[in-house]
Motif scaffolding. Structure first.
Motif, PDB file in Angstrom:
ATOM      1  N   CYS A  43       0.775  -1.286   0.048  1.00 28.52           N
ATOM      2  CA  CYS A  43       0.121  -0.103  -0.069  1.00 28.52           C
ATOM      3  C   CYS A  43       0.827   1.039  -0.057  1.00 28.52           C
ATOM      4  CB  CYS A  43      -1.037  -0.048   1.189  1.00 28.52           C
ATOM      5  SG  CYS A  43      -2.096   1.389   1.476  1.00 28.52           S
ATOM      6  N   LEU A  69      -0.197  -6.146   0.051  1.00 26.64           N
ATOM      7  CA  LEU A  69      -1.556  -6.285  -0.671  1.00 26.64           C
ATOM      8  C   LEU A  69      -1.779  -7.432  -1.264  1.00 26.64           C
ATOM      9  CD1 LEU A  69      -2.171  -2.455  -1.445  1.00 26.64           C
ATOM     10  CD2 LEU A  69      -3.191  -3.445   0.434  1.00 26.64           C
ATOM     11  N   TYR A  87      -7.297  -6.730  -4.473  1.00 31.50           N
ATOM     12  CA  TYR A  87      -7.796  -5.763  -3.309  1.00 31.50           C
ATOM     13  C   TYR A  87      -7.909  -4.358  -4.295  1.00 31.50           C
ATOM     14  CZ  TYR A  87      -6.783  -8.364   0.702  1.00 31.50           C
ATOM     15  OH  TYR A  87      -6.669  -9.410   1.612  1.00 31.50           O
ATOM     16  N   CYS A 124      -7.112  -0.855   0.422  1.00 31.35           N
ATOM     17  CA  CYS A 124      -6.033  -1.443   1.467  1.00 31.35           C
ATOM     18  C   CYS A 124      -6.906  -1.859   2.780  1.00 31.35           C
ATOM     19  CB  CYS A 124      -5.180  -0.523   2.062  1.00 31.35           C
ATOM     20  SG  CYS A 124      -4.237  -1.031   3.134  1.00 31.35           S
ATOM     21  N   PRO A 125      -6.880  -2.827   3.081  1.00 35.10           N
ATOM     22  CA  PRO A 125      -7.787  -3.613   4.335  1.00 35.10           C
ATOM     23  C   PRO A 125      -7.123  -2.934   5.713  1.00 35.10           C
ATOM     24  CG  PRO A 125      -6.231  -5.189   3.583  1.00 35.10           C
ATOM     25  CD  PRO A 125      -6.188  -4.044   2.510  1.00 35.10           C
ATOM     26  N   ASN A 126      -6.114  -2.294   5.665  1.00 34.28           N
ATOM     27  CA  ASN A 126      -5.599  -1.702   6.917  1.00 34.28           C
ATOM     28  C   ASN A 126      -6.142   0.057   6.962  1.00 34.28           C
ATOM     29  OD1 ASN A 126      -4.005  -1.279   9.327  1.00 34.28           O
ATOM     30  ND2 ASN A 126      -2.386  -0.517   8.034  1.00 34.28           N
ATOM     31  N   GLY A 166      -7.626   1.534   4.207  1.00 36.01           N
ATOM     32  CA  GLY A 166      -8.780   2.015   3.485  1.00 36.01           C
ATOM     33  C   GLY A 166      -8.607   2.754   1.987  1.00 36.01           C
ATOM     34  N   THR A 192      -6.251   1.055  -3.801  1.00 31.13           N
ATOM     35  CA  THR A 192      -5.031   0.523  -4.193  1.00 31.13           C
ATOM     36  C   THR A 192      -4.373   0.922  -5.720  1.00 31.13           C
ATOM     37  OG1 THR A 192      -5.990  -1.668  -4.975  1.00 31.13           O
ATOM     38  CG2 THR A 192      -5.253  -1.777  -2.675  1.00 31.13           C
TER      39      THR A 192
END
Length: 173
Positions: A4, A11, A15, A18-20, A22, A25
């Protein structure tokens, strides 16, 4: 492995965000469309990042613009929103502090010392033009300042066009 650009978390290539943190990407280079899009969001909403950005500009001034242009955008208040908000506050404060409606007098003591009527008329015209210029500057200085920013950025871009940043990225910085 893809990281990210905002938080450097690893990542999955599938995706979209980014799941961490937001952030998106898939980022693209900044364009004028992005700036106008942010301008629209400025009038619709503002988020909590304004005060964080203000604090970071005081303590880490050079790194914020660099981070934003390099893709770390999620944690920062959008630059156009910040600029418009600060400019609005500045205009309001200066409008309250200064009285732009006061007239500028061109009745100077030097005019009484000039005996030649032709020379006196010439000097009077000079003072009249000066009064008109001062009145114009008092009335339109805010607009001139707002227009100057894109022009100054264009000059920077001309001097540094072989660098890695485009015009819009200079404008953001």
């Amino acid at each position: 492995m893809v990281l990210c650009s905002n938080c450097s978390d690893p990542l999955n290539t599938e995706y979209t965000f980014c799941p961490n943190c937001g952030q998106k990407t898939r980022l693209h280079r900044l364009s004028l469309h992005d700036i106008f899009h942010e301008g629209l969001h400025y009038f619709i909403h503002a988020d909590k990042g304004f005060f964080l950005l203000l604090k970071n500009l005081i303590y880490k001034n050079g790194t914020i613009a660099k981070d934003y242009v390099e893709g770390k955008r999620k944690k920062y208040f959008p630059p156009l929103n910040f600029y418009l908000l600060v400019a609005t506050i500045l205009v309001l404060v200066f409008s309250i502090i200064t009285n732009t409606t006061k007239s500028v007098s061109f009745d100077h003591p030097e005019l009484k010392n000039i005996k030649d009527p032709v020379k006196r008329a010439e000097v009077t015209r000079i003072y009249e033009r000066q009064a008109v210029a001062v009145k114009f500057i008092n009335k339109y200085s805010n607009i001139v300042a707002m227009v100057a920013i894109p022009l100054i950025c264009f000059i920077y871009w001309l001097f540094y066009r072989k660098g890695k940043y485009n015009y819009t990225e200079h404008l953001v910085a």
